[in-house]
Design a protein around this motif. Sequence first.
Motif, PDB file in Angstrom:
ATOM      1  N   ASP A 103       0.830  -1.204   0.000  1.00 17.43           N
ATOM      2  CA  ASP A 103       0.000   0.000   0.000  1.00 17.43           C
ATOM      3  C   ASP A 103       0.874   1.267   0.000  1.00 17.43           C
ATOM      4  OD1 ASP A 103      -2.393   1.376  -0.063  1.00 17.43           O
ATOM      5  OD2 ASP A 103      -2.617   1.430   2.123  1.00 17.43           O
ATOM      6  N   ILE A 104       1.736   1.347  -1.011  1.00 21.72           N
ATOM      7  CA  ILE A 104       2.691   2.451  -1.126  1.00 21.72           C
ATOM      8  C   ILE A 104       1.971   3.756  -1.488  1.00 21.72           C
ATOM      9  CG2 ILE A 104       4.664   3.328  -2.448  1.00 21.72           C
ATOM     10  CD1 ILE A 104       5.378   1.012  -0.563  1.00 21.72           C
ATOM     11  N   ASP A 105       2.397   4.854  -0.859  1.00 21.78           N
ATOM     12  CA  ASP A 105       1.783   6.163  -1.107  1.00 21.78           C
ATOM     13  C   ASP A 105       2.496   6.962  -2.194  1.00 21.78           C
ATOM     14  OD1 ASP A 105      -0.192   6.093   1.120  1.00 21.78           O
ATOM     15  OD2 ASP A 105       1.627   6.001   2.341  1.00 21.78           O
ATOM     16  N   LEU A 106       3.808   6.757  -2.324  1.00 18.14           N
ATOM     17  CA  LEU A 106       4.599   7.548  -3.266  1.00 18.14           C
ATOM     18  C   LEU A 106       5.803   6.745  -3.736  1.00 18.14           C
ATOM     19  CD1 LEU A 106       5.227  10.371  -4.604  1.00 18.14           C
ATOM     20  CD2 LEU A 106       6.571  10.880  -2.549  1.00 18.14           C
ATOM     21  N   ILE A 107       6.073   6.801  -5.037  1.00 16.39           N
ATOM     22  CA  ILE A 107       7.279   6.213  -5.611  1.00 16.39           C
ATOM     23  C   ILE A 107       8.249   7.343  -5.923  1.00 16.39           C
ATOM     24  CG2 ILE A 107       8.248   4.875  -7.528  1.00 16.39           C
ATOM     25  CD1 ILE A 107       5.353   3.765  -7.950  1.00 16.39           C
ATOM     26  N   ILE A 108       9.504   7.188  -5.531  1.00 19.74           N
ATOM     27  CA  ILE A 108      10.525   8.173  -5.878  1.00 19.74           C
ATOM     28  C   ILE A 108      11.607   7.457  -6.679  1.00 19.74           C
ATOM     29  CG2 ILE A 108      12.169   9.891  -5.049  1.00 19.74           C
ATOM     30  CD1 ILE A 108      10.553  10.228  -2.554  1.00 19.74           C
ATOM     31  N   MET A 109      11.872   7.956  -7.878  1.00 19.23           N
ATOM     32  CA  MET A 109      12.849   7.327  -8.761  1.00 19.23           C
ATOM     33  C   MET A 109      13.853   8.344  -9.267  1.00 19.23           C
ATOM     34  SD  MET A 109      10.621   4.673 -11.084  1.00 19.23           S
ATOM     35  CE  MET A 109      12.115   3.786 -11.601  1.00 19.23           C
ATOM     36  N   GLY A 110      15.064   7.882  -9.506  1.00 12.85           N
ATOM     37  CA  GLY A 110      16.084   8.718 -10.096  1.00 12.85           C
ATOM     38  C   GLY A 110      16.119   8.517 -11.591  1.00 12.85           C
TER      39      GLY A 110
END
Length: 274
Positions: A103-110
């Motif tokens: 139940d992830i709220d935000l994905i942060i990717m480079g």
Amino acid sequence: MKKILVPTDFSIQAENALKVAAQLAKKYDCEIYLLHILEIPLQEVDPLSSSSSLPEAIYFMKLAHKQFETLKGKDYLENLIIHETVEIQEIFKGVFHVCKKHDIDLIIMGSNGVSGLKEMLIGSNTEKVVRTSETPVLVIKNEHQTFKVKDFVFASDFKDESKATYEKAIGFAKILKAKIHLLMVNTPNKFITSAKSKNRMKKFVEAFDFPNHSMNIYNDISIEKGIMNFSQSIKADLIGMSTHGRQGISHFFNGSISEDLVNHAKRPVITFKI
């Protein structure tokens, strides 16, 4: 926002994303889920397959775990709750699976962006996630010693289908205490008068109780150029917009403005799927 997913290939770009995730996690008491993808064909890890390379897969999983341990020892991750996982599948499928499971709220990717033939035929892993993710994706291009968002550009055509994504953008802006600069880009190919544009934007925002915004119409040769040039003009900290998640032949011919921005914008970009 309580759970942040950071896919990593242990590159400098991925670590830039992790450093931003760490700042947000400390400020908003979040847990970080680190994900490494082994893109090995399934038959290569099927013990019943005659072509199985199971020992090789185990080796790479152990290597990933070792890299995780090194990464988790970094000072900027001190006192944070870090979960690690390794998935053996295509990256966008692995991200989707972890988002649903936890139940992830935000994905942060480079991302360092791609261009030319590579972009047209292959694209970047970040682009694939942006195109398919149901969870908001924040793309980080550079290292941010302090990730702070005061001015947040939300570009849209301000039609009804974008209301759900704007609501998500408002939620993110409230967390960051940022001002949203609503932006409609007018181009020669899709010209709309200023009066009609302003009227559409006013009707759009009436449905939301978020006074900390400005409304802006910007003329440029393309939507992508307009978003980047307007963002530069106000020195925006973040660009946000909706993505339709087109795939296959439709994606190839029509392209996607959000994916173009992920590849070309120098500023952080956050996308919300319609």
